[in-house]
Design an enzyme around this catalytic site. Structure first.
Site, PDB file in Angstrom:
ATOM      1  N   GLN A 174       0.889  -1.152   0.303  1.00 13.75           N
ATOM      2  CA  GLN A 174       0.171  -0.164  -0.109  1.00 13.75           C
ATOM      3  C   GLN A 174       1.015   1.770   0.695  1.00 13.75           C
ATOM      4  OE1 GLN A 174      -2.150  -0.652   3.341  1.00 13.75           O
ATOM      5  NE2 GLN A 174      -0.404  -1.340   4.488  1.00 13.75           N
TER       6      GLN A 174
ATOM      7  N   HIS B 187      -8.388   2.492  19.882  1.00 16.22           N
ATOM      8  CA  HIS B 187      -7.679   1.652  20.540  1.00 16.22           C
ATOM      9  C   HIS B 187      -8.503   1.162  21.725  1.00 16.22           C
ATOM     10  CE1 HIS B 187      -4.275   2.908  17.554  1.00 16.22           C
ATOM     11  NE2 HIS B 187      -4.464   1.974  17.715  1.00 16.22           N
TER      12      HIS B 187
ATOM     13  N   ASP C 192       0.232  -0.080  13.757  1.00 18.96           N
ATOM     14  CA  ASP C 192       0.952   1.362  13.950  1.00 18.96           C
ATOM     15  C   ASP C 192       1.156   1.055  15.846  1.00 18.96           C
ATOM     16  OD1 ASP C 192      -2.087   1.367  15.879  1.00 18.96           O
ATOM     17  OD2 ASP C 192      -2.674   1.191  13.899  1.00 18.96           O
TER      18      ASP C 192
ATOM     19  N   GLU D 272       0.910  -8.981  11.335  1.00 16.85           N
ATOM     20  CA  GLU D 272       0.675  -8.079  10.460  1.00 16.85           C
ATOM     21  C   GLU D 272       1.253  -8.013   9.545  1.00 16.85           C
ATOM     22  OE1 GLU D 272      -0.451  -4.215  10.258  1.00 16.85           O
ATOM     23  OE2 GLU D 272       0.940  -4.479   8.878  1.00 16.85           O
TER      24      GLU D 272
ATOM     25  N   ASP E  48       0.447 -12.412   6.368  1.00 22.52           N
ATOM     26  CA  ASP E  48      -0.868 -12.917   6.317  1.00 22.52           C
ATOM     27  C   ASP E  48      -1.949 -13.101   7.331  1.00 22.52           C
ATOM     28  OD1 ASP E  48      -3.401 -12.984   4.911  1.00 22.52           O
ATOM     29  OD2 ASP E  48      -2.041 -13.554   3.198  1.00 22.52           O
ATOM     30  N   GLY E  49      -2.829 -12.431   7.543  1.00 23.26           N
ATOM     31  CA  GLY E  49      -3.639 -12.743   8.849  1.00 23.26           C
ATOM     32  C   GLY E  49      -4.831 -13.814   8.167  1.00 23.26           C
TER      33      GLY E  49
ATOM     34  N   ASP F 245      -7.765  -6.063  13.670  1.00 20.49           N
ATOM     35  CA  ASP F 245      -7.855  -4.089  13.638  1.00 20.49           C
ATOM     36  C   ASP F 245      -7.129  -4.127  12.845  1.00 20.49           C
ATOM     37  OD1 ASP F 245      -6.538  -1.047  13.977  1.00 20.49           O
ATOM     38  OD2 ASP F 245      -5.168  -1.658  15.346  1.00 20.49           O
ATOM     39  N   SER F 246      -8.105  -3.917  11.293  1.00 16.36           N
ATOM     40  CA  SER F 246      -7.662  -3.810  10.617  1.00 16.36           C
ATOM     41  C   SER F 246      -7.897  -2.146   9.341  1.00 16.36           C
ATOM     42  CB  SER F 246      -8.907  -4.743   9.168  1.00 16.36           C
ATOM     43  OG  SER F 246      -9.636  -4.416   9.048  1.00 16.36           O
TER      44      SER F 246
HETATM   45  N1  AG3 Z   1      -7.929   1.041  11.636  1.00 19.71           N
HETATM   46  C1  AG3 Z   1      -9.749   1.775  11.079  1.00 19.71           C
HETATM   47  C2  AG3 Z   1      -9.481   2.122  10.338  1.00 19.71           C
HETATM   48  C3  AG3 Z   1     -10.301   2.457   8.870  1.00 19.71           C
HETATM   49  C4  AG3 Z   1     -10.060   4.041   8.505  1.00 19.71           C
HETATM   50  N2  AG3 Z   1     -10.885   4.411   8.239  1.00 19.71           N
HETATM   51  C5  AG3 Z   1     -10.772   5.324   6.934  1.00 19.71           C
HETATM   52  N3  AG3 Z   1     -10.875   7.054   7.160  1.00 19.71           N
HETATM   53  N4  AG3 Z   1     -11.667   5.503   6.060  1.00 19.71           N
HETATM   54  C6  AG3 Z   1      -7.250   1.889  11.914  1.00 19.71           C
HETATM   55  C7  AG3 Z   1      -5.943   1.136  12.460  1.00 19.71           C
HETATM   56  C8  AG3 Z   1      -5.083   1.591  14.232  1.00 19.71           C
HETATM   57  N5  AG3 Z   1      -4.758   0.482  15.122  1.00 19.71           N
END
Ligand code: AG3
Length: 276
Positions: A32, A63, A87, A107, A138-139, A156-157
């Site tokens: 990404q 969180h 993160d 992760e 890969d999860g 936590d995706s």
């Molecule tokens: N995970 C969810 C983020 C979703 C954000 N979506 C968006 N901005 N369109 C966050 C990861 C934090 N550990």
């Protein structure tokens, strides 16, 4: 004042922008586009494929809510699995529980961890925890393997486009089910019920086809799409909407408390009706 702005498009007709003073880092990882920017209102922010993931100023809400709701509604969350969460914010909150004996974290993109360690040390503060086993993997594949059993699993995706897409499917939820003990519980971040309604409804019906008990809760995270953000729990045995007997909150929180825990499960009619 700087006149540089970054934009996030939520839908074809709705976007937000943040004034930034600096682009601190930018790279294309194998998975990404990753950027770290300095905003004027929200502190530093981590952006993946154009979607803001965390800002220094409000990451605590997301969180604390993704971690403490399952960690405190389970009577004994000794073994935990985190999928995603590169993160480190979810890990930081999970690691506060003295009941935790081991946490596996999977992760896919090591670069997210590296960027967080460098730019968000207060978020990435628990990668040195002795109870952590970190897998760069890969999860989806991890979940098919022979791991666990876990008491609590947290997914936590990022949004279900790009690398996180398969993390919203029935097959994946079934694999998670099989990784858990008979009283296990999984929580997944399940997007905005208002702006990403289809994703939200899909998570609910997919989890429903696998788990005995499915419950939804929300929190407002100002740097995500306006309005409530949802989390969905799939559980084999325990309800998720209150603190389990004998458990206590591990130290001072900035958002989470026992009233918020319960109240977060109170759903407005437009959301409740989406789940019928
Ligand atoms: N995970 C969810 C983020 C979703 C954000 N979506 C968006 N901005 N369109 C966050 C990861 C934090 N550990």
């Amino acid at each position: 004042m700087s006149n540089f702005w970054i934009y996030e498009s939520h839908t074809p007709g709705y976007e937000v922008r943040w004034r930034i003073t600096n682009i601190l880092h930018q790279e294309t990882t194998p998975y990404q586009k990753l950027a770290v920017v300095e905003t004027t209102e929200w502190g530093k922010a981590l952006i993946l494929d154009g979607a803001l993931q965390i800002s220094e100023r409000d990451e605590f809400i997301y969180h604390e809510m993704i971690a403490h709701v399952p960690m405190l509604s389970h009577p004994q969350p000794n073994r935990v699995l985190i999928i995603g969460g590169g993160d480190g914010g979810t890990l930081r909150e999970v690691a506060r529980h003295p009941e935790l004996q081991s946490v596996d974290m999977v992760e896919i993109d090591e670069r997210v961890i590296e960027a967080s360690k460098r730019f968000f040390p207060q978020v990435a503060s628990s990668f040195t925890d002795k109870r952590l086993n970190l897998y760069i993997a890969d999860g989806i594949e991890f979940a098919r393997g022979n791991h666990g059993p876990y008491d609590v699993i947290i997914v936590d995706s990022s949004d279900p486009v790009g690398p996180a897409e398969p993390l919203f499917t029935v097959d994946f939820y079934r694999d998670l089910y099989n990784l858990m003990d008979e009283d296990g519980m999984v929580v997944v971040q399940s997007e905005s019920p208002l702006f990403f309604a289809d994703y939200f409804k899909n998570v609910y019906s997919n989890l429903k086809s696998v788990f005995q008990l499915v419950q939804v809760y929300t929190a407002t995270i100002p740097t995500y799409v306006s309005g409530p953000w949802s989390f969905t729990v799939g559980s084999k045995k325990h309800r998720a909407d209150g603190i389990a007997e004998g458990r206590s909150i591990p130290g001072p929180m900035k958002y989470y408390n026992s009233s918020i825990h319960k109240a977060a499960f109170a759903l407005p009619e437009y959301i409740r009706q989406m789940l019928e």
